[in-house]
Design a protein around this motif. Sequence first.
Motif, PDB file in Angstrom:
ATOM      1  N   GLY A  36       0.830  -1.335   0.060  1.00 21.36           N
ATOM      2  CA  GLY A  36      -0.004  -0.119   0.072  1.00 21.36           C
ATOM      3  C   GLY A  36       1.066   1.313  -0.026  1.00 21.36           C
ATOM      4  N   GLN A  37       2.161   1.135   0.095  1.00 22.16           N
ATOM      5  CA  GLN A  37       3.065   2.388   0.090  1.00 22.16           C
ATOM      6  C   GLN A  37       3.980   2.216  -0.793  1.00 22.16           C
ATOM      7  OE1 GLN A  37       4.851   3.513   4.087  1.00 22.16           O
ATOM      8  NE2 GLN A  37       3.512   1.443   5.198  1.00 22.16           N
ATOM      9  N   LEU A  38       4.485   1.209  -1.275  1.00 22.06           N
ATOM     10  CA  LEU A  38       5.224   1.021  -2.308  1.00 22.06           C
ATOM     11  C   LEU A  38       4.689   0.198  -3.292  1.00 22.06           C
ATOM     12  CD1 LEU A  38       8.587   0.141  -0.552  1.00 22.06           C
ATOM     13  CD2 LEU A  38       8.297   1.925  -2.085  1.00 22.06           C
ATOM     14  N   LYS A  39       4.676   0.821  -4.726  1.00 20.46           N
ATOM     15  CA  LYS A  39       3.744   0.236  -5.771  1.00 20.46           C
ATOM     16  C   LYS A  39       4.820  -0.916  -6.388  1.00 20.46           C
ATOM     17  CE  LYS A  39       3.059   3.961  -8.022  1.00 20.46           C
ATOM     18  NZ  LYS A  39       3.601   5.197  -7.218  1.00 20.46           N
ATOM     19  N   GLU A  40       4.146  -1.656  -7.444  1.00 13.01           N
ATOM     20  CA  GLU A  40       5.111  -2.787  -8.202  1.00 13.01           C
ATOM     21  C   GLU A  40       6.181  -1.848  -8.637  1.00 13.01           C
ATOM     22  OE1 GLU A  40       4.705  -5.847  -8.077  1.00 13.01           O
ATOM     23  OE2 GLU A  40       2.967  -6.319  -6.951  1.00 13.01           O
ATOM     24  N   GLU A  41       5.917  -0.857  -9.409  1.00  6.77           N
ATOM     25  CA  GLU A  41       7.131  -0.221  -9.919  1.00  6.77           C
ATOM     26  C   GLU A  41       8.157   0.348  -8.829  1.00  6.77           C
ATOM     27  OE1 GLU A  41       5.228   3.390 -11.996  1.00  6.77           O
ATOM     28  OE2 GLU A  41       6.881   3.199 -13.564  1.00  6.77           O
ATOM     29  N   ASP A  42       7.936   0.801  -7.841  1.00 10.71           N
ATOM     30  CA  ASP A  42       8.667   1.085  -6.933  1.00 10.71           C
ATOM     31  C   ASP A  42       9.406  -0.070  -6.315  1.00 10.71           C
ATOM     32  OD1 ASP A  42       7.351   3.553  -6.832  1.00 10.71           O
ATOM     33  OD2 ASP A  42       6.044   3.007  -5.443  1.00 10.71           O
ATOM     34  N   VAL A  43       8.729  -1.243  -6.237  1.00  8.50           N
ATOM     35  CA  VAL A  43       9.710  -2.367  -5.944  1.00  8.50           C
ATOM     36  C   VAL A  43      10.477  -2.976  -6.910  1.00  8.50           C
ATOM     37  CG1 VAL A  43       9.407  -4.836  -5.388  1.00  8.50           C
ATOM     38  CG2 VAL A  43       7.573  -3.293  -4.248  1.00  8.50           C
ATOM     39  N   GLY A  44      10.197  -2.678  -8.167  1.00 11.83           N
ATOM     40  CA  GLY A  44      10.954  -3.079  -9.171  1.00 11.83           C
ATOM     41  C   GLY A  44      12.224  -2.155  -9.163  1.00 11.83           C
ATOM     42  N   ALA A  45      12.086  -0.757  -9.037  1.00 12.95           N
ATOM     43  CA  ALA A  45      13.032  -0.185  -8.784  1.00 12.95           C
ATOM     44  C   ALA A  45      14.313  -0.396  -7.675  1.00 12.95           C
ATOM     45  CB  ALA A  45      12.806   1.347  -8.683  1.00 12.95           C
ATOM     46  N   ILE A  46      13.546  -0.941  -6.522  1.00 16.10           N
ATOM     47  CA  ILE A  46      14.346  -1.101  -5.502  1.00 16.10           C
ATOM     48  C   ILE A  46      15.237  -2.407  -5.783  1.00 16.10           C
ATOM     49  CG2 ILE A  46      14.234  -2.159  -2.899  1.00 16.10           C
ATOM     50  CD1 ILE A  46      11.710  -0.124  -2.453  1.00 16.10           C
ATOM     51  N   ILE A  47      14.372  -3.470  -6.367  1.00 16.73           N
ATOM     52  CA  ILE A  47      15.213  -4.584  -6.784  1.00 16.73           C
ATOM     53  C   ILE A  47      16.281  -4.292  -7.758  1.00 16.73           C
ATOM     54  CG2 ILE A  47      14.950  -6.700  -8.120  1.00 16.73           C
ATOM     55  CD1 ILE A  47      12.063  -6.992  -7.360  1.00 16.73           C
ATOM     56  N   ALA A  48      16.084  -3.346  -8.734  1.00 13.49           N
ATOM     57  CA  ALA A  48      17.281  -2.850  -9.703  1.00 13.49           C
ATOM     58  C   ALA A  48      18.283  -2.301  -8.713  1.00 13.49           C
ATOM     59  CB  ALA A  48      16.476  -2.000 -10.711  1.00 13.49           C
ATOM     60  N   TYR A  49      17.851  -1.482  -7.765  1.00 13.46           N
ATOM     61  CA  TYR A  49      19.046  -0.999  -6.794  1.00 13.46           C
ATOM     62  C   TYR A  49      19.867  -1.920  -6.090  1.00 13.46           C
ATOM     63  CZ  TYR A  49      20.852   1.419  -2.612  1.00 13.46           C
ATOM     64  OH  TYR A  49      21.808   2.042  -1.823  1.00 13.46           O
ATOM     65  N   LEU A  50      19.157  -2.964  -5.404  1.00 16.59           N
ATOM     66  CA  LEU A  50      19.848  -3.948  -4.880  1.00 16.59           C
ATOM     67  C   LEU A  50      20.668  -4.848  -5.917  1.00 16.59           C
ATOM     68  CD1 LEU A  50      17.079  -5.285  -2.514  1.00 16.59           C
ATOM     69  CD2 LEU A  50      19.061  -3.705  -1.959  1.00 16.59           C
ATOM     70  N   LYS A  51      20.446  -4.764  -6.913  1.00 18.46           N
ATOM     71  CA  LYS A  51      21.220  -5.711  -7.856  1.00 18.46           C
ATOM     72  C   LYS A  51      22.620  -4.787  -8.198  1.00 18.46           C
ATOM     73  CE  LYS A  51      17.720  -8.182 -10.680  1.00 18.46           C
ATOM     74  NZ  LYS A  51      16.683  -8.148 -11.876  1.00 18.46           N
ATOM     75  N   SER A  52      22.492  -3.569  -8.317  1.00 20.99           N
ATOM     76  CA  SER A  52      23.467  -2.682  -8.663  1.00 20.99           C
ATOM     77  C   SER A  52      24.655  -2.664  -7.415  1.00 20.99           C
ATOM     78  CB  SER A  52      22.914  -1.211  -8.805  1.00 20.99           C
ATOM     79  OG  SER A  52      22.667  -0.529  -7.768  1.00 20.99           O
ATOM     80  N   SER A 100      12.941  10.410   5.329  1.00 19.16           N
ATOM     81  CA  SER A 100      12.118   9.367   5.783  1.00 19.16           C
ATOM     82  C   SER A 100      11.080   9.971   6.798  1.00 19.16           C
ATOM     83  CB  SER A 100      12.947   8.043   6.581  1.00 19.16           C
ATOM     84  OG  SER A 100      13.541   8.938   7.695  1.00 19.16           O
ATOM     85  N   ASP A 101      10.831  11.101   6.440  1.00 21.01           N
ATOM     86  CA  ASP A 101       9.710  11.669   7.383  1.00 21.01           C
ATOM     87  C   ASP A 101       8.360  10.838   7.195  1.00 21.01           C
ATOM     88  OD1 ASP A 101       9.184  14.580   5.545  1.00 21.01           O
ATOM     89  OD2 ASP A 101      10.811  13.218   5.682  1.00 21.01           O
ATOM     90  N   ALA A 102       7.603  10.749   8.107  1.00 21.67           N
ATOM     91  CA  ALA A 102       6.236  10.238   7.875  1.00 21.67           C
ATOM     92  C   ALA A 102       5.386  10.831   6.775  1.00 21.67           C
ATOM     93  CB  ALA A 102       5.493  10.262   9.291  1.00 21.67           C
ATOM     94  N   GLY A 103       5.448  12.146   6.506  1.00 24.01           N
ATOM     95  CA  GLY A 103       4.812  12.466   5.343  1.00 24.01           C
ATOM     96  C   GLY A 103       5.106  11.655   4.311  1.00 24.01           C
ATOM     97  N   ALA A 104       6.455  11.479   3.808  1.00 23.46           N
ATOM     98  CA  ALA A 104       6.604  10.898   2.722  1.00 23.46           C
ATOM     99  C   ALA A 104       5.873   9.627   2.445  1.00 23.46           C
ATOM    100  CB  ALA A 104       8.189  10.876   2.522  1.00 23.46           C
ATOM    101  N   ARG A 105       5.579   8.817   3.474  1.00 27.52           N
ATOM    102  CA  ARG A 105       5.123   7.480   3.450  1.00 27.52           C
ATOM    103  C   ARG A 105       3.526   7.551   3.252  1.00 27.52           C
ATOM    104  NH1 ARG A 105       8.161   4.682   8.423  1.00 27.52           N
ATOM    105  NH2 ARG A 105       9.990   5.734   8.129  1.00 27.52           N
ATOM    106  N   ASN A 106       2.919   8.496   3.683  1.00 30.78           N
ATOM    107  CA  ASN A 106       1.483   8.648   3.308  1.00 30.78           C
ATOM    108  C   ASN A 106       1.107   9.354   1.908  1.00 30.78           C
ATOM    109  OD1 ASN A 106       1.507   7.502   6.038  1.00 30.78           O
ATOM    110  ND2 ASN A 106       1.637   9.864   6.633  1.00 30.78           N
ATOM    111  N   ALA A 107       0.693   8.675   1.046  1.00 30.36           N
ATOM    112  CA  ALA A 107       0.254   9.238  -0.122  1.00 30.36           C
ATOM    113  C   ALA A 107      -1.345   9.227  -0.345  1.00 30.36           C
ATOM    114  CB  ALA A 107       0.814   8.474  -1.381  1.00 30.36           C
ATOM    115  N   PRO A 108      -2.056  10.018   0.480  1.00 33.73           N
ATOM    116  CA  PRO A 108      -3.317  10.166   0.405  1.00 33.73           C
ATOM    117  C   PRO A 108      -4.016  10.895  -1.020  1.00 33.73           C
ATOM    118  CG  PRO A 108      -2.437  11.957   1.787  1.00 33.73           C
ATOM    119  CD  PRO A 108      -1.454  11.303   1.097  1.00 33.73           C
ATOM    120  N   ALA A 109      -5.062  11.226  -0.766  1.00 35.96           N
ATOM    121  CA  ALA A 109      -5.769  11.850  -1.923  1.00 35.96           C
ATOM    122  C   ALA A 109      -5.368  11.561  -3.197  1.00 35.96           C
ATOM    123  CB  ALA A 109      -5.802  13.741  -1.524  1.00 35.96           C
ATOM    124  N   THR A 110      -4.233  12.369  -3.769  1.00 36.10           N
ATOM    125  CA  THR A 110      -3.565  12.264  -5.050  1.00 36.10           C
ATOM    126  C   THR A 110      -2.186  11.730  -5.077  1.00 36.10           C
ATOM    127  OG1 THR A 110      -2.808  14.693  -4.810  1.00 36.10           O
ATOM    128  CG2 THR A 110      -4.856  14.497  -5.927  1.00 36.10           C
TER     129      THR A 110
END
Length: 372
Positions: free
Chosen positions: A300-316, A352-362
């Motif tokens: 709910g916080q990280l989308k599939e596209e975000d996870v894909g990017a993190i995987i690419a980062y871990l590979k690097s 890493s402030d909490a605000g960045a983790r919640n993506a409400p409304a838009t």
Amino acid sequence: MLTALLANSGASYWMPEDASTVAPAVDNVFNFIYYLCLFFFVLVTVLLVLFVMRYRHRRGQERTATAGHSTALELTWTIIPTILVLVIFYFGFRGYLDMAVEPPNPYEINVTAQMWSWSFTYPNGHVDDTLHIPVNTPVRLVLSSKDVIHSLYVPAFRVKRDVVPGRYNRFWAQATRTGEFDLYCAEYCGVNHSTMLSKVVVHEHEDFKKWLEVASNIHGRMSPIEAGELLSKRFGCGQCHSVDGSIIKAPSFKDLFGNKVPLATGQTVEANEEYIRESIYFPLAKVHTGFQPVMPSFQGQLKEEDVGAIIAYLKSISTHYKGDLSQFKVIKGKGGAATQSSTTAPTTRQQSDAGARNAPATSPSTTRPANQ
Ligand code: CUA
């Protein structure tokens, strides 16, 4: 020529340009006090010189008695200053109230100050190190500090507010012209206080919306590796996972991808794409032996596209990954998005402030422009 330029930008010889609704009132009180002081300074100096010349000692003259009590004089120099001070108070207090009372329903941006940088969190969760606001719109900044007392100061807005750890302060302004204005820290906060600078960029309404859409779309303007690194910092992964091989509270990200992971159940699995994705969404499914099962789920916080990017980062950052990394260094988004926001991209420091983790409304995914 210079005067014309200054008049155009709202700046004067000694005042920076004015760009907020409260600025003219502040300048008026300042100018009134300034010219009042100048008037009395000149008056007193001229009289002093005149009196010294006129009443100087001359040969053969006797000293006369000094003047005694004069009610008229006492009243004059009591009543005139009292009126002047009351005038200054009236306009000063009115201006203060205008600055203190914010209009209803302002656009709200969270500001986090820390030694020695600013970060601005927008309602959709986007974090930026530059303040972008729409013109002619009341904007409320909710200020908090991670460490010591800072002070947010925008000279062009004539507004300054302390940023105090352990409490929220508010700052509101309504910009009256578009452009770029300086933003300072105005409270000495350590050796790099003088570098704690940023900018306020005031956009037209439509431009602001477009800017936010583009800036929020990190996959459109960063390569997967860069986006993955930014996300892992923004979501605070580094609080437990190091990237240099050391152990904080969890296995290090370095050389994790492709490595064998011994599980608490006694089995061993390979840290492949499937394992990383599962660990992000369902962290308790496969727990590394020897570590507490304390990782939160980012569903709910990280989308599939975000996870894909993190995987690419871990590979690097893994020597166990034998594939071609160059494919993850390409920006997938279209040209416009990448260039338009190149100067305003969030920094890759810890955000890493909490605000960045919640993506409400838009959320960024729903506000991505159709043509980008
Ligand atoms: Cu922050 Cu000075």
